[in-house]
Design a protein around this motif. Structure first.
Motif, PDB file in Angstrom:
ATOM      1  N   VAL A  36       0.867  -1.182   0.000  1.00  0.00           N
ATOM      2  CA  VAL A  36       0.000   0.000   0.000  1.00  0.00           C
ATOM      3  C   VAL A  36       0.903   1.231   0.000  1.00  0.00           C
ATOM      4  O   VAL A  36       2.051   1.152   0.442  1.00  0.00           O
ATOM      5  CB  VAL A  36      -0.942   0.032   1.225  1.00  0.00           C
ATOM      6  CG1 VAL A  36      -1.876  -1.163   1.212  1.00  0.00           C
ATOM      7  CG2 VAL A  36      -0.169   0.096   2.514  1.00  0.00           C
ATOM      8  N   GLU A  87       1.611   6.697   2.294  1.00  0.00           N
ATOM      9  CA  GLU A  87       0.693   7.726   2.785  1.00  0.00           C
ATOM     10  C   GLU A  87      -0.540   7.140   3.470  1.00  0.00           C
ATOM     11  O   GLU A  87      -1.206   7.837   4.233  1.00  0.00           O
ATOM     12  CB  GLU A  87       0.241   8.638   1.629  1.00  0.00           C
ATOM     13  CG  GLU A  87       1.355   9.446   1.010  1.00  0.00           C
ATOM     14  CD  GLU A  87       2.213   8.652   0.019  1.00  0.00           C
ATOM     15  OE1 GLU A  87       3.302   9.140  -0.322  1.00  0.00           O
ATOM     16  OE2 GLU A  87       1.809   7.552  -0.412  1.00  0.00           O
ATOM     17  N   THR A  88      -0.855   5.881   3.209  1.00  0.00           N
ATOM     18  CA  THR A  88      -2.013   5.246   3.833  1.00  0.00           C
ATOM     19  C   THR A  88      -1.602   4.077   4.730  1.00  0.00           C
ATOM     20  O   THR A  88      -2.467   3.321   5.194  1.00  0.00           O
ATOM     21  CB  THR A  88      -3.003   4.725   2.759  1.00  0.00           C
ATOM     22  OG1 THR A  88      -2.344   3.736   1.965  1.00  0.00           O
ATOM     23  CG2 THR A  88      -3.511   5.860   1.892  1.00  0.00           C
ATOM     24  N   TYR A  89      -0.314   3.945   4.999  1.00  0.00           N
ATOM     25  CA  TYR A  89       0.169   2.786   5.739  1.00  0.00           C
ATOM     26  C   TYR A  89      -0.401   2.714   7.153  1.00  0.00           C
ATOM     27  O   TYR A  89      -0.840   1.650   7.596  1.00  0.00           O
ATOM     28  CB  TYR A  89       1.699   2.763   5.787  1.00  0.00           C
ATOM     29  CG  TYR A  89       2.202   1.460   6.337  1.00  0.00           C
ATOM     30  CD1 TYR A  89       2.321   0.356   5.515  1.00  0.00           C
ATOM     31  CD2 TYR A  89       2.499   1.316   7.683  1.00  0.00           C
ATOM     32  CE1 TYR A  89       2.736  -0.869   6.011  1.00  0.00           C
ATOM     33  CE2 TYR A  89       2.913   0.100   8.194  1.00  0.00           C
ATOM     34  CZ  TYR A  89       3.034  -0.991   7.356  1.00  0.00           C
ATOM     35  OH  TYR A  89       3.424  -2.187   7.855  1.00  0.00           O
ATOM     36  N   GLU A 116      -3.168   3.940   8.376  1.00  0.00           N
ATOM     37  CA  GLU A 116      -4.595   3.625   8.351  1.00  0.00           C
ATOM     38  C   GLU A 116      -4.816   2.143   8.054  1.00  0.00           C
ATOM     39  O   GLU A 116      -5.588   1.463   8.741  1.00  0.00           O
ATOM     40  CB  GLU A 116      -5.304   4.479   7.304  1.00  0.00           C
ATOM     41  CG  GLU A 116      -6.789   4.237   7.237  1.00  0.00           C
ATOM     42  CD  GLU A 116      -7.501   5.171   6.287  1.00  0.00           C
ATOM     43  OE1 GLU A 116      -8.738   5.070   6.217  1.00  0.00           O
ATOM     44  OE2 GLU A 116      -6.841   5.991   5.622  1.00  0.00           O
ATOM     45  N   ASN A 117      -4.153   1.625   7.037  1.00  0.00           N
ATOM     46  CA  ASN A 117      -4.292   0.210   6.695  1.00  0.00           C
ATOM     47  C   ASN A 117      -3.796  -0.681   7.821  1.00  0.00           C
ATOM     48  O   ASN A 117      -4.405  -1.715   8.131  1.00  0.00           O
ATOM     49  CB  ASN A 117      -3.544  -0.103   5.399  1.00  0.00           C
ATOM     50  CG  ASN A 117      -4.264   0.435   4.192  1.00  0.00           C
ATOM     51  OD1 ASN A 117      -5.388   0.062   3.909  1.00  0.00           O
ATOM     52  ND2 ASN A 117      -3.624   1.345   3.478  1.00  0.00           N
ATOM     53  N   SER A 118      -2.694  -0.310   8.426  1.00  0.00           N
ATOM     54  CA  SER A 118      -2.132  -1.110   9.515  1.00  0.00           C
ATOM     55  C   SER A 118      -3.024  -1.088  10.746  1.00  0.00           C
ATOM     56  O   SER A 118      -3.147  -2.096  11.438  1.00  0.00           O
ATOM     57  CB  SER A 118      -0.733  -0.611   9.872  1.00  0.00           C
ATOM     58  OG  SER A 118       0.145  -0.856   8.798  1.00  0.00           O
ATOM     59  N   LYS A 161      -6.162  -1.086  10.863  1.00  0.00           N
ATOM     60  CA  LYS A 161      -7.218  -2.073  10.650  1.00  0.00           C
ATOM     61  C   LYS A 161      -6.698  -3.480  10.925  1.00  0.00           C
ATOM     62  O   LYS A 161      -7.371  -4.288  11.576  1.00  0.00           O
ATOM     63  CB  LYS A 161      -7.752  -1.964   9.228  1.00  0.00           C
ATOM     64  CG  LYS A 161      -8.492  -0.666   8.977  1.00  0.00           C
ATOM     65  CD  LYS A 161      -8.844  -0.487   7.530  1.00  0.00           C
ATOM     66  CE  LYS A 161      -9.440   0.897   7.299  1.00  0.00           C
ATOM     67  NZ  LYS A 161      -9.635   1.182   5.881  1.00  0.00           N
ATOM     68  N   LYS A 194      -6.861   7.181  15.787  1.00  0.00           N
ATOM     69  CA  LYS A 194      -7.193   8.020  14.636  1.00  0.00           C
ATOM     70  C   LYS A 194      -8.074   7.303  13.612  1.00  0.00           C
ATOM     71  O   LYS A 194      -8.984   7.910  13.039  1.00  0.00           O
ATOM     72  CB  LYS A 194      -5.901   8.489  13.967  1.00  0.00           C
ATOM     73  CG  LYS A 194      -6.117   9.435  12.812  1.00  0.00           C
ATOM     74  CD  LYS A 194      -4.807   9.997  12.310  1.00  0.00           C
ATOM     75  CE  LYS A 194      -5.045  10.998  11.190  1.00  0.00           C
ATOM     76  NZ  LYS A 194      -3.790  11.587  10.724  1.00  0.00           N
ATOM     77  N   TYR A 195      -7.814   6.022  13.378  1.00  0.00           N
ATOM     78  CA  TYR A 195      -8.448   5.345  12.250  1.00  0.00           C
ATOM     79  C   TYR A 195      -9.491   4.294  12.620  1.00  0.00           C
ATOM     80  O   TYR A 195     -10.254   3.880  11.758  1.00  0.00           O
ATOM     81  CB  TYR A 195      -7.386   4.691  11.361  1.00  0.00           C
ATOM     82  CG  TYR A 195      -6.474   5.697  10.730  1.00  0.00           C
ATOM     83  CD1 TYR A 195      -6.946   6.614   9.794  1.00  0.00           C
ATOM     84  CD2 TYR A 195      -5.128   5.749  11.071  1.00  0.00           C
ATOM     85  CE1 TYR A 195      -6.116   7.549   9.220  1.00  0.00           C
ATOM     86  CE2 TYR A 195      -4.281   6.672  10.489  1.00  0.00           C
ATOM     87  CZ  TYR A 195      -4.778   7.576   9.573  1.00  0.00           C
ATOM     88  OH  TYR A 195      -3.947   8.494   9.007  1.00  0.00           O
ATOM     89  N   ASN A 226       2.897   7.439   9.567  1.00  0.00           N
ATOM     90  CA  ASN A 226       3.001   6.320   8.633  1.00  0.00           C
ATOM     91  C   ASN A 226       4.344   5.614   8.742  1.00  0.00           C
ATOM     92  O   ASN A 226       4.409   4.389   8.813  1.00  0.00           O
ATOM     93  CB  ASN A 226       2.779   6.799   7.193  1.00  0.00           C
ATOM     94  CG  ASN A 226       1.343   7.185   6.938  1.00  0.00           C
ATOM     95  OD1 ASN A 226       0.431   6.389   7.113  1.00  0.00           O
ATOM     96  ND2 ASN A 226       1.135   8.427   6.543  1.00  0.00           N
TER      97      ASN A 226
END
Length: 125
Positions: free
Chosen positions: A17, A20-22, A24-26, A28, A57-58, A84
């Motif tokens: 991924v 910049e989105t690491y 957020e994805n992590s 989850k 945050k996510y 990130n």
């Protein structure tokens, strides 16, 4: 162990991924791991505090509540410039640590060893 920023830079091209989105994805993925067993938070070591920030945050679904406990000093020592990159280091650290011990030793970028006890009263116990 302290991962240098050069080391983190070397991990970025291998990501599935965008960096910049690491976080957020992590968050989850980490929430799934932590929901299976709360004590896994200890495997993040010094990076737990950044992971906790990413979860706050996510993850808004209430499955993983992190509370307000924090360790600003250790978070600062383990910071890699942004959330990130720091969460990337956390994931790498998690994968390399085999122990669930509360006592940790961490060597910073200057080669200084820090002994600390990782305990978070808000980690769901």
């Amino acid at each position: 162990m302290y991962y240098t920023n050069d080391f983190i830079d070397g991990l970025i091209p291998k990501l599935k991924v965008p960096i910049e989105t690491y976080a957020e994805n992590s968050a989850k993925e980490f929430s799934k791991i932590l929901n299976s067993d709360k004590k896994y938070y200890k495997k993040f070591g010094v990076y737990w505090w950044a992971v906790k920030d990413a979860l706050r945050k996510y993850m808004h679904n209430g499955k993983w509540y992190c509370g307000g406990a924090d360790d600003p000093l250790m978070k600062e020592r383990a910071w890699h410039g942004d959330l990130n990159r720091t969460v990337l280091a956390a994931g790498y650290y998690f994968g390399s640590l085999q122990l669930f011990d509360s006592m940790h030793q961490w060597t910073d970028n200057d080669g200084v060893e820090h002994d600390y006890k990782l305990y978070d009263e808000d980690a769901g116990f």
